[in-house]
Design a protein around this motif. Structure first.
Motif, mmCIF file in Angstrom:
data_model
loop_
_atom_site.group_PDB
_atom_site.id
_atom_site.type_symbol
_atom_site.label_atom_id
_atom_site.label_comp_id
_atom_site.label_asym_id
_atom_site.label_seq_id
_atom_site.Cartn_x
_atom_site.Cartn_y
_atom_site.Cartn_z
ATOM 1 N N ALA A 90 0.818 -1.244 0.163
ATOM 2 C CA ALA A 90 0.234 -0.071 0.402
ATOM 3 C C ALA A 90 1.264 1.376 -0.236
ATOM 4 N N GLU A 91 1.857 1.277 0.322
ATOM 5 C CA GLU A 91 2.880 2.379 0.929
ATOM 6 C C GLU A 91 3.922 2.860 -0.939
ATOM 7 N N GLU A 92 4.055 1.481 -1.330
ATOM 8 C CA GLU A 92 5.120 1.333 -2.267
ATOM 9 C C GLU A 92 3.675 1.991 -3.512
ATOM 10 N N LEU A 93 2.876 1.295 -3.521
ATOM 11 C CA LEU A 93 1.617 2.176 -4.578
ATOM 12 C C LEU A 93 1.535 3.391 -3.898
ATOM 13 N N GLN A 94 1.795 4.255 -3.296
ATOM 14 C CA GLN A 94 0.880 6.011 -2.840
ATOM 15 C C GLN A 94 -0.726 5.233 -2.645
ATOM 16 N N ALA A 95 -1.084 3.822 -2.389
ATOM 17 C CA ALA A 95 -2.353 4.059 -2.002
ATOM 18 C C ALA A 95 -3.270 4.934 -1.307
ATOM 19 N N ASP A 96 -4.478 5.355 -2.006
ATOM 20 C CA ASP A 96 -5.097 6.303 -0.922
ATOM 21 C C ASP A 96 -6.592 5.872 -0.586
ATOM 22 N N LEU A 97 -6.473 4.767 -1.190
ATOM 23 C CA LEU A 97 -8.056 3.835 -0.516
ATOM 24 C C LEU A 97 -7.702 2.285 -0.396
ATOM 25 N N LEU A 98 -8.293 2.103 0.539
ATOM 26 C CA LEU A 98 -8.294 -0.244 1.059
ATOM 27 C C LEU A 98 -9.744 -0.248 0.202
ATOM 28 N N LEU A 99 -9.634 -1.579 -0.887
ATOM 29 C CA LEU A 99 -10.726 -2.242 -1.222
ATOM 30 C C LEU A 99 -10.619 -3.808 -1.054
ATOM 31 N N SER A 100 -11.686 -3.892 0.510
ATOM 32 C CA SER A 100 -10.880 -5.256 0.521
ATOM 33 C C SER A 100 -12.343 -6.907 0.067
ATOM 34 N N ILE A 101 -12.136 -7.179 -0.314
ATOM 35 C CA ILE A 101 -12.985 -7.894 -0.720
ATOM 36 C C ILE A 101 -12.954 -9.317 -0.854
ATOM 37 N N GLY A 102 -13.728 -10.212 0.569
ATOM 38 C CA GLY A 102 -13.204 -11.375 0.879
ATOM 39 C C GLY A 102 -14.189 -11.639 2.247
ATOM 40 N N GLY A 103 -13.508 -12.754 3.302
ATOM 41 C CA GLY A 103 -14.106 -13.935 4.670
ATOM 42 C C GLY A 103 -13.391 -11.877 5.686
ATOM 43 N N GLY A 104 -13.389 -13.180 7.023
ATOM 44 C CA GLY A 104 -13.137 -12.158 8.216
ATOM 45 C C GLY A 104 -11.386 -12.016 7.918
#
Ligand code: NAD
Length: 365
Positions: free
Chosen positions: A87-101
């Motif tokens: 996330a840091e390397e790609l300079q993310a500004d949002l996380l999208l999580s798709i899956g279980g707990g």
């Protein structure tokens, strides 16, 4: 809770936007990400979800800058570090999580240190997406904490994404949600609002789970279980955990027993023990299940679902019960609505080990 306790409380309202409905992951994801200003999205999903994530990433167009697929159960610290690094390397500004707990949990530990907003699309009934609780495992020990930073900003509940959950996993995950809602009635932070959410959640689970067990492709039944999972998670997020979750945590950790099955075995016994001390909980649970009393209602539902009933069938040996009793007594919450001593814990664990149907034998002595 007694009537007086019920009228003395502090309630933190936890705010997430919830988008609910069949097909809505596909139709609404892009708009939800745009509304949060997401321009550099990192997706967190397990390899299992490759086909789904490929499809959903299509709607994100250039907003998707990378994916993390190294999800593992209980978020090992090295997984957390790898996801944070990406996330840091790609300079993310949002996380999208798709899956279980486990997937939601991975996104949460990234948000914990980065403060990034999360859009969560759950595919099981774990409920983690509406709690501010994070967890991470290092050298076999799980650390957990509460932080509002990890609470997803948007949750998209799409029953279609749960159609692929096999029967056994659907029942186990749904029963996990049931345990959240039942325990939410007496856990230390319970409030009238969390109890109302829990009651409605139990009703939705009781309606949906037998139908899902009978026909996994029934989207309406899937919708009811997902609704129950949301409400159960939301009630648990406010109330925190109590005796039931402590017992499961201790037994699961010490004897490596399967998490979800452990919940279904232990829940009726803890309910039978606590119900006499929490009449409002017993009434609420019975009302939600449309049964005369809470314990027989929960037992009847679990029986219908063919859920396991005995700790001995999950791998706990009889000669481990003495030690397990001490461990549980050590970790038992001091504020349980009904005080418990060693004899109480021993009786409860023995009944759960044998798999006897819980009844008045676990009531007051
Ligand atoms: P999980 O995320 O590990 O998923 C279980 C299995 O189901 C995995 O193999 C996964 O690939 C598969 N799966 C997921 N969705 C599927 C689908 N739609 N179809 C087919 N297979 C699918 O397990 P879980 O029960 O969702 O979550 C358990 C974890 O969540 C535990 O670590 C627990 O501690 C945590 N949890 C945290 C909170 C919280 O508030 N922080 C609340 C509940 C659970």
């Amino acid at each position: 809770m007694s009537a007086t306790a019920e009228l003395t409380f502090s309630h933190d309202t936890l705010t997430s936007r919830v988008v609910f409905g069949a097909g809505r992951a596909r139709t609404d994801l892009r708009a939800e990400i745009d509304a949060l200003g997401g321009r550099r999205v990192v997706m967190i999903a397990s390899d299992r979800d490759r086909a789904l994530t490929r499809e959903l990433s299509g709607v994100l167009d250039k907003r998707l800058v990378g994916s993390f697929t190294g999800v593992r159960p209980h978020v090992p610290v090295e997984v957390a570090e790898a996801a944070r690094g990406l996330a840091e390397e790609l300079q993310a500004d949002l996380l999208l999580s798709i899956g279980g707990g486990s997937t939601t949990g991975t996104a949460k530990v990234v948000a914990l240190t980065s403060g990034l907003p999360i859009v969560a699309i759950p595919t099981t009934y774990a409920g983690s997406e509406v709690t501010p609780v994070w967890g991470m495992t290092e050298a076999g020990r799980k650390t957990t904490g509460r932080d509002r930073k990890v609470l997803p900003r948007v949750v998209i509940y799409d029953p279609e994404l749960t159609l692929s959950l096999p029967r056994a996993l659907s029942v186990a995950s749904g029963c996990n949600a049931l345990a959240h809602a039942v325990e939410a009635f007496w856990a230390p932070g319970a409030t009238p609002l969390s109890s109302a959410l829990a009651e409605r959640g139990i009703r939705a689970l009781a309606e949906g789970l037998p139908a899902v067990a009978a026909a996994g492709d029934d989207v309406t039944a899937r919708g009811n279980v997902l609704l129950g999972a949301w409400l159960a998670g939301a009630s648990f997020a406010v109330s925190g955990s109590g005796l039931h979750h402590k017992i499961c945590h201790v037994l699961g950790g010490a004897y490596d027993l399967p998490h979800a099955e452990l919940h279904t075995v232990v829940l009726p016994h803890v309910l039978a023990f606590n119900a006499p001390a929490c009449p409002a909980a017993a009434t609420g649970i019975a009302a939600a299940l449309a049964t005369k009393d809470a314990v027989s209602g929960v037992v009847a539902l679990l029986t219908r679902l063919q859920a396991p009933v005995a700790l001995r069938d999950l791998g706990l040996r009889e000669d481990q019960l003495e030690e397990a009793t001490d461990l549980v007594l050590d970790g038992a919450p001091r504020d349980n609505p009904r005080p418990l001593d060693r004899g109480d814990v021993a009786r409860l664990l023995h009944a759960a080990w044998v798999g006897t149907s819980p009844d008045a034998s676990e009531g007051p002595r």
